[in-house]
Design a protein around this motif. Structure first.
Motif, PDB file in Angstrom:
ATOM      1  N   PRO A 111      42.098  38.129  35.289  1.00  0.00           N
ATOM      2  CA  PRO A 111      41.326  38.986  35.489  1.00  0.00           C
ATOM      3  C   PRO A 111      39.514  38.951  36.164  1.00  0.00           C
ATOM      4  O   PRO A 111      38.716  37.955  35.858  1.00  0.00           O
ATOM      5  CB  PRO A 111      40.979  39.641  34.261  1.00  0.00           C
ATOM      6  CG  PRO A 111      41.526  38.768  33.422  1.00  0.00           C
ATOM      7  CD  PRO A 111      41.792  38.009  33.786  1.00  0.00           C
ATOM      8  N   PRO A 112      39.542  39.720  37.126  1.00  0.00           N
ATOM      9  CA  PRO A 112      37.723  39.851  37.526  1.00  0.00           C
ATOM     10  C   PRO A 112      36.804  40.411  36.239  1.00  0.00           C
ATOM     11  O   PRO A 112      37.215  41.274  35.447  1.00  0.00           O
ATOM     12  CB  PRO A 112      37.680  40.586  38.742  1.00  0.00           C
ATOM     13  CG  PRO A 112      39.076  41.499  39.049  1.00  0.00           C
ATOM     14  CD  PRO A 112      39.877  41.164  37.612  1.00  0.00           C
ATOM     15  N   PRO A 113      35.266  40.050  36.718  1.00  0.00           N
ATOM     16  CA  PRO A 113      34.469  40.219  35.988  1.00  0.00           C
ATOM     17  C   PRO A 113      34.121  41.745  36.001  1.00  0.00           C
ATOM     18  O   PRO A 113      32.933  41.898  34.907  1.00  0.00           O
ATOM     19  CB  PRO A 113      33.043  39.192  36.139  1.00  0.00           C
ATOM     20  CG  PRO A 113      33.570  38.778  37.562  1.00  0.00           C
ATOM     21  CD  PRO A 113      34.823  39.342  38.193  1.00  0.00           C
ATOM     22  N   VAL A 114      34.445  42.601  37.225  1.00  0.00           N
ATOM     23  CA  VAL A 114      34.144  43.808  37.615  1.00  0.00           C
ATOM     24  C   VAL A 114      35.108  44.336  38.406  1.00  0.00           C
ATOM     25  O   VAL A 114      36.053  43.909  38.414  1.00  0.00           O
ATOM     26  CB  VAL A 114      33.055  43.906  38.632  1.00  0.00           C
ATOM     27  CG1 VAL A 114      31.812  43.382  37.702  1.00  0.00           C
ATOM     28  CG2 VAL A 114      33.043  43.617  39.895  1.00  0.00           C
ATOM     29  N   PRO A 115      35.221  45.577  38.003  1.00  0.00           N
ATOM     30  CA  PRO A 115      36.961  46.205  38.410  1.00  0.00           C
ATOM     31  C   PRO A 115      36.643  46.138  39.679  1.00  0.00           C
ATOM     32  O   PRO A 115      35.755  46.814  40.241  1.00  0.00           O
ATOM     33  CB  PRO A 115      35.986  47.552  37.421  1.00  0.00           C
ATOM     34  CG  PRO A 115      35.478  48.269  36.430  1.00  0.00           C
ATOM     35  CD  PRO A 115      34.432  46.766  37.005  1.00  0.00           C
ATOM     36  N   ALA A 116      38.294  46.128  40.204  1.00  0.00           N
ATOM     37  CA  ALA A 116      37.956  45.738  41.672  1.00  0.00           C
ATOM     38  C   ALA A 116      38.556  47.388  42.301  1.00  0.00           C
ATOM     39  O   ALA A 116      38.373  47.044  43.756  1.00  0.00           O
ATOM     40  CB  ALA A 116      39.171  44.563  41.372  1.00  0.00           C
ATOM     41  N   GLY A 117      38.709  48.064  41.624  1.00  0.00           N
ATOM     42  CA  GLY A 117      38.632  49.588  42.629  1.00  0.00           C
ATOM     43  C   GLY A 117      37.690  49.878  42.557  1.00  0.00           C
ATOM     44  O   GLY A 117      36.850  50.697  44.145  1.00  0.00           O
TER      45      GLY A 117
ATOM     46  N   PRO B 194      26.538  46.836  44.055  1.00  0.00           N
ATOM     47  CA  PRO B 194      28.168  46.906  43.474  1.00  0.00           C
ATOM     48  C   PRO B 194      29.161  46.872  44.152  1.00  0.00           C
ATOM     49  O   PRO B 194      30.309  46.768  44.487  1.00  0.00           O
ATOM     50  CB  PRO B 194      28.484  48.101  42.730  1.00  0.00           C
ATOM     51  CG  PRO B 194      26.371  48.758  42.459  1.00  0.00           C
ATOM     52  CD  PRO B 194      26.002  47.785  43.353  1.00  0.00           C
ATOM     53  N   ALA B 195      29.438  47.439  45.638  1.00  0.00           N
ATOM     54  CA  ALA B 195      30.116  47.066  46.404  1.00  0.00           C
ATOM     55  C   ALA B 195      30.286  46.597  46.771  1.00  0.00           C
ATOM     56  O   ALA B 195      31.819  45.721  46.991  1.00  0.00           O
ATOM     57  CB  ALA B 195      29.980  48.261  48.142  1.00  0.00           C
ATOM     58  N   THR B 196      29.328  45.717  47.404  1.00  0.00           N
ATOM     59  CA  THR B 196      29.537  43.918  47.345  1.00  0.00           C
ATOM     60  C   THR B 196      30.492  43.262  46.066  1.00  0.00           C
ATOM     61  O   THR B 196      31.729  42.746  46.279  1.00  0.00           O
ATOM     62  CB  THR B 196      28.872  43.112  47.712  1.00  0.00           C
ATOM     63  OG1 THR B 196      28.191  43.198  48.753  1.00  0.00           O
ATOM     64  CG2 THR B 196      29.527  41.640  47.745  1.00  0.00           C
TER      65      THR B 196
END
Length: 135
Positions: free
Chosen positions: A129-135, A111-113
């Motif tokens: 929008p990215p496929p995962v949250p960028a936060g 998840p960090a990557t």
């Protein structure tokens, strides 16, 4: 006379380069077809890994790597898909689609990557929008 010889030699060099380039393009297309054919069962599944290696060898840039990574991800071969996405990022670090592929393929295992890749994708392409949250 010498100018004609030089011109003829240059023309032969260009023809040779075009032939080599065309061979690489054809080899890339054949490899992509084999990856897809193995995924759909049209050819034996054990031919997919050699086809993936051929994509790596013959296809230039990130686009084809991302395509194959997406297909492998859909097949559930997440580890291979993530490696190809990383290779796409390495090949073209300014390619937002390559970063998006890395974010998607790394989401479950790393998840960090995935978040770092999503942030980079947003930097390169803020409207997508990215496929995962960028936060």
């Amino acid at each position: 006379m010498i100018a004609r010889i030089v011109l003829a030699a240059a023309a032969l060099a260009v023809v040779a380069l075009l032939a080599v380039s065309r061979h690489g393009y054809d080899a890339c297309q054949d490899a992509r077809r084999d990856v897809i054919a193995a995924a759909t069962g049209a050819i034996p599944a054990d031919r997919q890994d050699p086809a993936i290696a051929a994509v790596r060898e013959h296809c230039r840039g990130a686009e084809r790597l991302v395509e194959v990574a997406g297909l492998l991800y859909q097949q559930g071969r997440v580890d291979v898909a993530e490696r190809l996405a990383r290779e796409a990022v390495d090949a073209e670090p300014e390619n937002a689609l390559a970063w998006r592929a890395l974010a998607a393929t790394a989401a479950e295992r790393d998840p960090a990557t995935a978040r770092r890749a999503a942030r980079r994708q947003l930097e390169l392409s803020p409207l997508d929008p990215p496929p995962v949250p960028a936060g």
